[in-house]
Design a protein around this motif. Structure first.
Motif, PDB file in Angstrom:
ATOM      1  N   SER A  16       0.918  -1.175  -0.018  1.00 42.42           N
ATOM      2  CA  SER A  16       0.037  -0.052   0.272  1.00 42.42           C
ATOM      3  C   SER A  16       0.898   1.230  -0.035  1.00 42.42           C
ATOM      4  O   SER A  16       2.112   1.417   0.434  1.00 42.42           O
ATOM      5  CB  SER A  16      -0.965   0.010   1.190  1.00 42.42           C
ATOM      6  N   LEU A  17       0.213   2.414  -0.438  1.00 41.64           N
ATOM      7  CA  LEU A  17       0.855   3.688  -0.426  1.00 41.64           C
ATOM      8  C   LEU A  17      -0.169   4.628  -0.271  1.00 41.64           C
ATOM      9  O   LEU A  17      -1.474   4.388  -0.778  1.00 41.64           O
ATOM     10  CB  LEU A  17       1.736   3.988  -1.845  1.00 41.64           C
ATOM     11  N   ARG A  18       0.279   5.801   0.383  1.00 41.01           N
ATOM     12  CA  ARG A  18      -0.990   6.867   0.455  1.00 41.01           C
ATOM     13  C   ARG A  18      -0.064   8.117  -0.338  1.00 41.01           C
ATOM     14  O   ARG A  18       0.916   8.289   0.153  1.00 41.01           O
ATOM     15  CB  ARG A  18      -1.064   7.224   1.754  1.00 41.01           C
ATOM     16  N   LEU A  19      -0.772   8.659  -1.296  1.00 39.76           N
ATOM     17  CA  LEU A  19      -0.490   9.700  -1.917  1.00 39.76           C
ATOM     18  C   LEU A  19      -0.906  11.152  -1.633  1.00 39.76           C
ATOM     19  O   LEU A  19      -2.268  11.019  -1.174  1.00 39.76           O
ATOM     20  CB  LEU A  19      -0.629   9.765  -3.460  1.00 39.76           C
ATOM     21  N   SER A  20      -0.159  11.997  -1.364  1.00 42.92           N
ATOM     22  CA  SER A  20      -0.741  13.254  -1.147  1.00 42.92           C
ATOM     23  C   SER A  20      -0.759  14.480  -2.169  1.00 42.92           C
ATOM     24  O   SER A  20       0.262  14.313  -2.719  1.00 42.92           O
ATOM     25  CB  SER A  20      -0.035  13.894   0.399  1.00 42.92           C
ATOM     26  N   CYS A  21      -1.540  15.322  -2.166  1.00 44.39           N
ATOM     27  CA  CYS A  21      -1.533  16.671  -3.228  1.00 44.39           C
ATOM     28  C   CYS A  21      -1.698  17.793  -2.517  1.00 44.39           C
ATOM     29  O   CYS A  21      -2.931  17.947  -2.163  1.00 44.39           O
ATOM     30  CB  CYS A  21      -2.078  16.494  -4.407  1.00 44.39           C
ATOM     31  N   ALA A  22      -0.904  18.453  -2.219  1.00 46.84           N
ATOM     32  CA  ALA A  22      -1.181  19.972  -1.475  1.00 46.84           C
ATOM     33  C   ALA A  22      -1.245  20.757  -2.547  1.00 46.84           C
ATOM     34  O   ALA A  22      -0.603  21.168  -3.418  1.00 46.84           O
ATOM     35  CB  ALA A  22       0.047  20.228  -0.507  1.00 46.84           C
ATOM     36  N   ALA A  23      -2.301  21.631  -2.463  1.00 47.70           N
ATOM     37  CA  ALA A  23      -2.630  22.794  -3.246  1.00 47.70           C
ATOM     38  C   ALA A  23      -2.331  24.051  -2.412  1.00 47.70           C
ATOM     39  O   ALA A  23      -2.502  24.608  -1.426  1.00 47.70           O
ATOM     40  CB  ALA A  23      -4.217  22.785  -3.577  1.00 47.70           C
ATOM     41  N   SER A  24      -2.009  24.876  -3.428  1.00 43.01           N
ATOM     42  CA  SER A  24      -1.847  26.471  -2.679  1.00 43.01           C
ATOM     43  C   SER A  24      -2.018  27.482  -3.886  1.00 43.01           C
ATOM     44  O   SER A  24      -2.149  27.239  -5.381  1.00 43.01           O
ATOM     45  CB  SER A  24      -0.450  26.815  -2.372  1.00 43.01           C
ATOM     46  N   GLY A  25      -2.355  28.783  -3.552  1.00 41.65           N
ATOM     47  CA  GLY A  25      -2.605  29.829  -4.408  1.00 41.65           C
ATOM     48  C   GLY A  25      -4.097  29.807  -5.102  1.00 41.65           C
ATOM     49  O   GLY A  25      -4.164  30.710  -5.863  1.00 41.65           O
ATOM     50  N   GLY A  26      -4.972  29.121  -4.421  1.00 41.59           N
ATOM     51  CA  GLY A  26      -6.486  29.197  -4.817  1.00 41.59           C
ATOM     52  C   GLY A  26      -7.383  28.968  -3.899  1.00 41.59           C
ATOM     53  O   GLY A  26      -7.152  29.165  -2.624  1.00 41.59           O
ATOM     54  N   THR A  27      -8.589  28.539  -4.345  1.00 42.97           N
ATOM     55  CA  THR A  27      -9.637  28.313  -3.369  1.00 42.97           C
ATOM     56  C   THR A  27      -9.995  26.883  -3.472  1.00 42.97           C
ATOM     57  O   THR A  27     -11.041  26.425  -4.005  1.00 42.97           O
ATOM     58  CB  THR A  27     -10.849  29.350  -3.622  1.00 42.97           C
ATOM     59  N   PHE A  28      -9.212  26.222  -2.763  1.00 41.80           N
ATOM     60  CA  PHE A  28      -9.064  24.711  -2.684  1.00 41.80           C
ATOM     61  C   PHE A  28     -10.503  23.987  -2.266  1.00 41.80           C
ATOM     62  O   PHE A  28     -10.974  23.059  -3.233  1.00 41.80           O
ATOM     63  CB  PHE A  28      -8.260  24.028  -1.782  1.00 41.80           C
TER      64      PHE A  28
END
Length: 123
Positions: A16-28
């Motif tokens: 198993s793996l857990r991917l993350s995606c962090a957003a910046s600069g907008g209205t997530f």
């Protein structure tokens, strides 16, 4: 909008793996989010998507029942939990933003893309 994916790596089949995606600069909290993958020599393909409020989820048939997409709007982050991995899941995984807020499977409806994180599954 900027996206930073992380969590990839080398794992044995069945792992198993857990991917993350962090957003910046907008209205997530207003955005639909998607995960796509591209294996070597193949076109980018849809993996999973989640609507702006998490109320609608979509999965590719190849990952349904094994992968789970989720989001934390307080952390501006979307996740992809991947279980029962197989060598066929080996690819570069990228996250993307749909500013319309929907969980679309169509890659051309995504407006911003992250650079991706590499997932390698060994047999």
């Amino acid at each position: 909008v900027q996206l930073q994916a992380s969590g990839g790596g080398l794992v044995q089949a069945g792992g198993s793996l857990r991917l993350s995606c962090a957003a910046s600069g907008g209205t997530f909290r207003r955005y639909g989010m998607g995960w796509f993958r591209q294996a070597s020599g193949k076109e980018r393909e849809f993996v999973a998507a989640i609507s702006w409020n998490g109320g609608y989820l979509a999965y590719a048939d190849a990952v349904k029942g094994r992968f789970t997409i989720s989001r934390d709007n307080a952390k501006n982050t979307v996740y992809l939990e991947m279980n029962s991995l197989t060598p066929g899941d080996t690819a570069v995984y990228s996250c993307a933003v749909n500013i319309g807020g929907t969980a679309t499977r169509n890659r051309y409806e995504y407006n911003y893309w992250g650079q991706g994180t590499v997932v390698t599954v060994s047999s």
